[in-house]
Design a protein around this motif. Structure first.
Motif, short mmCIF file in Angstrom:
data_model
loop_
_atom_site.label_atom_id
_atom_site.label_comp_id
_atom_site.label_asym_id
_atom_site.label_seq_id
_atom_site.Cartn_x
_atom_site.Cartn_y
_atom_site.Cartn_z
N LEU A 11 -28.89 -48.87 -9.91
CA LEU A 11 -29.28 -47.46 -9.85
C LEU A 11 -29.15 -46.82 -11.24
O LEU A 11 -30.08 -46.15 -11.71
N LEU A 12 -28.02 -47.04 -11.89
CA LEU A 12 -27.84 -46.48 -13.23
C LEU A 12 -28.80 -47.11 -14.22
O LEU A 12 -29.26 -46.44 -15.16
N ALA A 13 -29.13 -48.37 -14.03
CA ALA A 13 -30.11 -49.02 -14.90
C ALA A 13 -31.47 -48.33 -14.76
O ALA A 13 -32.17 -48.09 -15.75
N SER A 14 -31.83 -47.96 -13.52
CA SER A 14 -33.10 -47.25 -13.28
C SER A 14 -33.07 -45.86 -13.90
O SER A 14 -34.06 -45.41 -14.49
N VAL A 15 -31.94 -45.17 -13.75
CA VAL A 15 -31.80 -43.84 -14.35
C VAL A 15 -31.94 -43.94 -15.86
O VAL A 15 -32.65 -43.14 -16.50
N HIS A 16 -31.29 -44.92 -16.46
CA HIS A 16 -31.35 -45.08 -17.91
C HIS A 16 -32.77 -45.41 -18.36
O HIS A 16 -33.25 -44.86 -19.35
N GLU A 17 -33.45 -46.27 -17.63
CA GLU A 17 -34.82 -46.64 -17.99
C GLU A 17 -35.74 -45.42 -17.90
O GLU A 17 -36.58 -45.19 -18.79
N THR A 18 -35.59 -44.62 -16.86
CA THR A 18 -36.40 -43.40 -16.71
C THR A 18 -36.11 -42.41 -17.85
O THR A 18 -37.03 -41.84 -18.43
N ALA A 19 -34.83 -42.24 -18.16
CA ALA A 19 -34.45 -41.33 -19.25
C ALA A 19 -35.02 -41.84 -20.57
O ALA A 19 -35.50 -41.04 -21.39
N GLN A 20 -34.99 -43.15 -20.78
CA GLN A 20 -35.55 -43.72 -22.02
C GLN A 20 -37.05 -43.45 -22.11
O GLN A 20 -37.56 -43.08 -23.17
N ASP A 21 -37.75 -43.61 -21.00
CA ASP A 21 -39.19 -43.32 -20.98
C ASP A 21 -39.46 -41.85 -21.28
O ASP A 21 -40.38 -41.51 -22.05
N LEU A 22 -38.67 -40.96 -20.68
CA LEU A 22 -38.84 -39.52 -20.95
C LEU A 22 -38.51 -39.19 -22.40
O LEU A 22 -39.15 -38.33 -23.01
N HIS A 23 -37.53 -39.87 -22.96
CA HIS A 23 -37.19 -39.67 -24.37
C HIS A 23 -38.34 -40.13 -25.27
O HIS A 23 -38.69 -39.46 -26.25
N ASN A 24 -38.94 -41.27 -24.92
CA ASN A 24 -40.04 -41.81 -25.73
C ASN A 24 -41.25 -40.89 -25.78
O ASN A 24 -41.96 -40.85 -26.78
N VAL A 25 -41.49 -40.12 -24.70
CA VAL A 25 -42.64 -39.21 -24.70
C VAL A 25 -42.26 -37.79 -25.12
O VAL A 25 -43.10 -36.91 -25.15
N GLY A 26 -40.97 -37.56 -25.42
CA GLY A 26 -40.56 -36.29 -25.98
C GLY A 26 -39.99 -35.26 -25.01
O GLY A 26 -39.76 -34.12 -25.39
N PHE A 27 -39.77 -35.62 -23.77
CA PHE A 27 -39.23 -34.66 -22.80
C PHE A 27 -37.70 -34.56 -22.86
O PHE A 27 -37.12 -33.60 -22.39
N ILE A 28 -37.05 -35.59 -23.40
CA ILE A 28 -35.59 -35.59 -23.56
C ILE A 28 -35.28 -35.75 -25.04
O ILE A 28 -35.80 -36.67 -25.68
N ASP A 29 -34.45 -34.86 -25.57
CA ASP A 29 -34.11 -34.97 -26.99
C ASP A 29 -33.06 -36.06 -27.22
O ASP A 29 -32.50 -36.62 -26.29
N LYS A 30 -32.79 -36.34 -28.49
CA LYS A 30 -31.90 -37.43 -28.87
C LYS A 30 -30.48 -37.21 -28.34
O LYS A 30 -29.84 -38.14 -27.83
N ARG A 31 -29.99 -35.99 -28.43
CA ARG A 31 -28.63 -35.69 -27.96
C ARG A 31 -28.49 -35.94 -26.46
O ARG A 31 -27.53 -36.55 -25.99
N ARG A 32 -29.46 -35.48 -25.68
CA ARG A 32 -29.42 -35.68 -24.23
C ARG A 32 -29.53 -37.17 -23.90
O ARG A 32 -28.85 -37.67 -22.99
N MET A 33 -30.34 -37.91 -24.66
CA MET A 33 -30.47 -39.34 -24.42
C MET A 33 -29.15 -40.06 -24.68
O MET A 33 -28.78 -40.97 -23.93
N GLN A 34 -28.42 -39.63 -25.69
CA GLN A 34 -27.11 -40.22 -25.97
C GLN A 34 -26.15 -39.97 -24.80
O GLN A 34 -25.35 -40.84 -24.46
N GLU A 35 -26.24 -38.81 -24.19
CA GLU A 35 -25.41 -38.51 -23.02
C GLU A 35 -25.72 -39.46 -21.87
O GLU A 35 -24.82 -39.95 -21.20
N TYR A 36 -27.02 -39.72 -21.64
CA TYR A 36 -27.40 -40.67 -20.59
C TYR A 36 -26.87 -42.06 -20.90
O TYR A 36 -26.42 -42.77 -20.02
N GLU A 37 -26.95 -42.47 -22.16
CA GLU A 37 -26.47 -43.79 -22.53
C GLU A 37 -24.98 -43.93 -22.28
O GLU A 37 -24.52 -44.96 -21.78
N VAL A 38 -24.22 -42.90 -22.60
CA VAL A 38 -22.77 -42.95 -22.36
C VAL A 38 -22.47 -43.01 -20.87
O VAL A 38 -21.61 -43.77 -20.43
N LEU A 39 -23.19 -42.23 -20.07
CA LEU A 39 -22.96 -42.22 -18.63
C LEU A 39 -23.34 -43.52 -17.95
O LEU A 39 -22.73 -43.91 -16.96
#
Length: 107
Positions: A11-39
């Motif tokens: 489940l967390l792997a899916s959340v991380h993958e979705t967050a990474q995709d959103l980051h790649n298209v610009g919907f999630i900034d770098k700081r928020r992406m780092q928070e997802y990676e830590v979680l």
């Protein structure tokens, strides 16, 4: 392309993958992406006194050299190895890097 961190569950792997995709298209900034990676990352396992000693011997380094590499005191490394103290925080992360990547990962 960045490799995904080892995650706790599918489940967390899916959340991380979705967050990474959103980051790649610009919907999630770098700081928020780092928070997802830590979680989503697995916590670092504890290092027992025998595991620290084995790690040090595997890399053929003395307690003094290990202390220098980890930027800690010799007495702290000695206390870790006799079991009086346990590494935590940055020291724990550096031990994990040493364990996974060797001295080259720290130098």
């Amino acid at each position: 392309m960045k490799t995904s961190p080892k995650t706790k569950t599918r489940l967390l792997a899916s959340v991380h993958e979705t967050a990474q995709d959103l980051h790649n298209v610009g919907f999630i900034d770098k700081r928020r992406m780092q928070e997802y990676e830590v979680l989503c990352m697995q916590p670092i396992a504890d290092y027992s006194s025998t595991r620290i000693r084995a790690l040090r011997k595997r890399h053929h380094i003395s307690q003094a050299v290990l202390a220098s590499v980890l930027n800690t005191s010799l007495s702290t490394v000695r206390q870790w190895e006799i079991g009086d103290k346990r590494p935590s925080g940055p020291s724990l992360k550096l031990l994990d890097i040493l364990d996974r990547k060797g001295l080259e990962g720290l130098l």
